[in-house]
Design a protein around this motif. Structure first.
Motif, short mmCIF file in Angstrom:
data_model
loop_
_atom_site.label_atom_id
_atom_site.label_comp_id
_atom_site.label_asym_id
_atom_site.label_seq_id
_atom_site.Cartn_x
_atom_site.Cartn_y
_atom_site.Cartn_z
N ARG A 1 -7.49 -10.98 1.48
CA ARG A 1 -8.45 -11.78 0.71
C ARG A 1 -9.14 -10.96 -0.38
O ARG A 1 -9.73 -11.51 -1.30
CB ARG A 1 -9.49 -12.39 1.64
CG ARG A 1 -8.94 -13.43 2.60
CD ARG A 1 -10.01 -13.96 3.51
NE ARG A 1 -10.50 -12.93 4.43
CZ ARG A 1 -11.51 -13.09 5.27
NH1 ARG A 1 -12.18 -14.24 5.28
NH2 ARG A 1 -11.88 -12.12 6.07
N ARG A 2 -9.08 -9.65 -0.25
CA ARG A 2 -9.72 -8.77 -1.22
C ARG A 2 -8.77 -7.62 -1.54
O ARG A 2 -7.94 -7.24 -0.73
CB ARG A 2 -11.04 -8.20 -0.67
CG ARG A 2 -12.02 -9.26 -0.21
CD ARG A 2 -13.24 -8.61 0.45
NE ARG A 2 -14.16 -9.59 1.02
CZ ARG A 2 -14.07 -10.10 2.24
NH1 ARG A 2 -13.09 -9.71 3.04
NH2 ARG A 2 -14.93 -10.99 2.66
N THR B 1 -5.36 -6.81 4.12
CA THR B 1 -4.45 -7.42 5.09
C THR B 1 -4.70 -6.81 6.47
O THR B 1 -4.88 -5.61 6.61
CB THR B 1 -2.99 -7.17 4.68
OG1 THR B 1 -2.74 -7.78 3.43
CG2 THR B 1 -2.03 -7.75 5.72
N ALA C 1 -9.44 -12.41 -5.88
CA ALA C 1 -8.41 -12.41 -4.84
C ALA C 1 -7.27 -11.48 -5.26
O ALA C 1 -7.06 -11.22 -6.46
CB ALA C 1 -7.88 -13.82 -4.63
N ASP D 1 -5.12 -3.70 -0.15
CA ASP D 1 -5.94 -4.87 0.16
C ASP D 1 -6.35 -4.85 1.62
O ASP D 1 -6.09 -3.89 2.35
CB ASP D 1 -5.17 -6.16 -0.19
CG ASP D 1 -3.83 -6.25 0.52
OD1 ASP D 1 -3.78 -5.95 1.74
OD2 ASP D 1 -2.83 -6.63 -0.12
N THR E 1 -3.94 -11.69 9.65
CA THR E 1 -4.37 -12.45 8.48
C THR E 1 -3.92 -11.75 7.20
O THR E 1 -3.81 -10.52 7.14
CB THR E 1 -5.90 -12.59 8.46
OG1 THR E 1 -6.51 -11.29 8.48
CG2 THR E 1 -6.39 -13.38 9.67
N ASP E 2 -3.67 -12.57 6.17
CA ASP E 2 -3.29 -12.02 4.88
C ASP E 2 -4.52 -11.53 4.11
O ASP E 2 -5.66 -11.78 4.50
CB ASP E 2 -2.57 -13.09 4.05
CG ASP E 2 -1.20 -13.42 4.64
OD1 ASP E 2 -0.59 -12.53 5.26
OD2 ASP E 2 -0.76 -14.58 4.50
#
Length: 653
Positions: free
Chosen positions: A176-177, A261, A222, A259, A173-174
């Motif tokens: 988000r934070r 990721t 984001a 992040d 997943t990419d």
């Protein structure tokens, strides 16, 4: 370049550790790096227990000098004392070492061992040319160059060119934070550790050189799409929004954003191309776990690839690397994902943080999480595939029945002895791995144990010669003293032994042959038990490995069987002698057991041997190891002086 040359792409800590390890096995190694000079950025600085062990064994810690402790750890920003992983461990907790310093020492080691580090070369193409790999690279001057090698290893980070050119799937997943961070000179703000404010999260830590590392996250924001590091103005604005402080007067020396990721290669090997470190997995660098995970990848890959190159027909070594490290990586990424949610979530995670905080008051929870972060936890599914020395049954590893126990297993560099040492370590014992001549094999046993979260050390002594038992126990006592502060022993497994060469008839056995067999197989176990009595604690365990051949006629092994019958007598009489101390003494008799020899690679031979067992299969080393582990545990307190048939029903007739 030599036929077995390995090309490593990436001269970061992972690639350089791997290069040095391969050279210790004599593998020609070239490291290709696009940067013309080593990085000067701060980046990672935390080393965990498992990594410290790996660096110590390679002599790297001695080169680094004394490292400062890293203070208390955390789980998702919540305090967690990492010494809970193993309070008695010399490297319990976490340690600080700038990545720049670690890289310099690892490069020094690798080049001293003969690795070639070539900087200013950018990888542009990979080709499999029929049993060989061709690496195309472009130098800083624009010239194109080709390198031919046996394998290519991608240690080139999260944006790995090797991964892309090799066609590896990178699932996940990419982000988000995101968290912003910077090293800033000239700041005078209080240190704070994962301080939660209404608008976000802030951390500040003063380095020894007087600069301050700041990290900040605004809840609910984001990640931005970036082509480079964030501007200092962006970081100062976020810091002011969260804390109300102005840090704009400081002078930044490093700017960075990271992040959450989460991505992992679906396999770490495609033919002759392999991945390690962030080339294989990308994750939020919470608590320095990314660097440690990558270094542990490199340590595992080095020994596996060297084994494969020594025996190209052994395809299992690299498959095992893929399976073991993907399992370890997936487990770590899951833990990091949970931490990032707790760390960077806003008010919506407060109830969960409260619950996790309550759980962290429980010692078993602290132990589990600390071991995971420290790299000492074994994968929940630790099965392996093709190597009989590393094959285990499916189990969840828990440090339980033998926690805080110590064990000596003679002849544990391979085969049944290795499996016994690993199983005892699985259950929590500190294991002395004895060998006579196979130093590399014994070290590999220790590596396997440590990779699975256990503790072990090697001891050398040739058995059956004058002074053998004295030499053995000098090493055992020294190893125990260094690791536990005392020389007490809880478990002794007499496994070492030699056999009569296959096909030798009884009439061909010489007096010298008998002397040697009895010296190693009978006299040495007796003297080892005798010498161990002063070290064995009350309620200790002695397990002597006999053989089904004491109950099953095979004339070419008559002399060998005589010595093993003597071992059974040792067990019988010492069982009576030691019962007042609560020490049990038992014999275990394996049958035909896969010891990793070439014979077990012949399907027809295996099928023929399998017919002797009631289960119609040959035994595996772990089948015997599980029996020994039971006898070593408190569960076997009412069993002593016994002959345990571990032949898979061969003796049923």
């Amino acid at each position: 370049m030599a036929d077995d040359t390995v090309v490593i792409v990436g001269a970061g800590p992972v690639g350089l550790l791997l290069a040095g390890d391969l050279r210790t096995h004599g593998v020609p190694t070239v490291v290709v790096e696009r940067l013309t000079e080593p990085m000067t950025e701060s980046r990672a600085s935390t080393l965990h227990t498992r990594t410290m062990e790996l660096l110590e064994r390679r002599g790297v810690l001695a080169r680094l000098g004394e490292l400062p402790g890293g203070g208390p750890g955390h789980f998702g920003g919540m305090p967690l004392d990492l010494t809970a992983a193993d309070p008695g461990h010399p490297y319990a907790g976490q340690w600080k070492c700038p990545q720049t310093r670690l890289e310099a020492v690892l490069q020094e080691r690798a080049t001293e061992l003969g690795a070639v580090v070539r900087r200013g070369l950018r990888l542009v193409a990979l080709r499999d040319t029929g049993g060989r790999m061709t690496v195309e690279a472009v130098g800083a001057d624009g010239r194109r160059e080709s390198l031919t090698c046996s394998h290519v290893i991608g240690c080139d980070g999260g944006d790995s060119t090797v991964r892309r050119l090799g066609g590896f799937d990178f699932a996940g997943t990419d982000a988000r934070r995101e968290m912003l961070r910077a090293d800033v000179e000239g700041l005078h703000i209080p240190d704070r550790r994962f301080e939660r404010h209404s608008r976000g999260l802030a951390t500040a830590h003063r380095w020894p050189d007087g600069s301050t590392r700041v990290m900040v996250h605004i809840f609910g924001t984001a990640p931005r799409r970036r082509t480079g590091p964030p501007a200092f103005d962006e970081i100062t604005a976020a810091w002011a929004e969260v804390t109300g402080e102005d840090i704009g007067h400081g002078r930044p020396t490093w700017l960075n954003a990271f992040d959450d990721t989460r991505r992992q290669a679906t396999r770490y090997r495609k033919g002759r191309v392999l991945l390690a470190g962030d080339a294989a997995h990308v994750q939020m660098p919470v608590g320095g776990q990314a660097l440690n995970l990558g270094l542990q990848d490199a340590a595992e890959l080095g020994v596996r690839l060297a084994a494969h190159l020594a025996d190209p027909h052994d395809r299992g070594a690299l498959d095992t690397y893929d399976q073991l490290r993907r399992t370890a990586g997936a487990r770590t990424l899951t833990d990091i994902q949970a931490q990032s949610f707790l760390l960077l979530g806003g008010a919506e995670v407060d109830p969960l943080r409260e619950l996790v905080g309550e759980l962290l008051r429980l010692a078993p929870v602290r132990h589990r999480l600390a071991r995971s972060i420290s790299g000492l936890a074994a994968p929940a599914d630790a099965t392996t595939s093709t190597d009989p020395d590393t094959r285990t049954t499916e189990r969840t590893h828990t440090m339980s029945r033998l926690t805080d126990k110590t064990a000596l297993v003679t002849g544990s560099s391979r085969g049944i002895g290795r499996a016994i040492a690993r199983r005892l370590a699985d259950e929590g014992a500190l294991v002395a791995v004895h060998y006579s001549t196979g130093e590399d094999a014994a070290r590999h046993t220790v590596e396997l144990i440590e990779r699975d979260g256990g503790r072990a050390f090697t001891v050398r002594a040739e058995l059956g010669v004058p002074g053998d038992v004295h030499e053995l126990f000098l090493g055992v006592e020294q190893g125990l003293k260094e690791r536990t502060g005392e020389t007490a022993l809880d478990i002794l497994v007499n496994n070492a032994g030699i056999t009569t060469p296959a096909g030798v008839q009884p009439e061909d056995v010489t007096a010298e042959d008998l002397d040697r067999l009895f010296a190693v197989n009978a006299q040495a176990p007796f003297l080892i038990v005798q010498r161990a009595l002063g070290l064995l604690r009350e309620n200790g365990r002695i397990i002597n490995i006999s053989s089904g051949l004491t109950r099953f006629a095979s004339p070419d092994q008559a002399a060998y069987a005589m010595t093993k019958a003597a071992v059974e007598q040792i067990s019988l009489h010492f069982a009576r002698h030691l019962a007042p101390r609560g020490i049990t003494v038992n014999s275990v008799a394996p049958g035909i057991t896969n010891n990793g020899s070439a014979l077990f690679d012949i399907p027809e031979a295996v099928e023929q041997m399998a017919q002797f067992s009631a289960f119609k299969r040959v035994g595996e080393a772990v089948d015997v190891a599980d029996v020994v582990t039971f006898l070593a545990s408190p569960d076997a307190r009412w069993v002593t002086g016994a002959f345990i048939d571990a032949s898979g029903g061969t003796l049923l007739g």
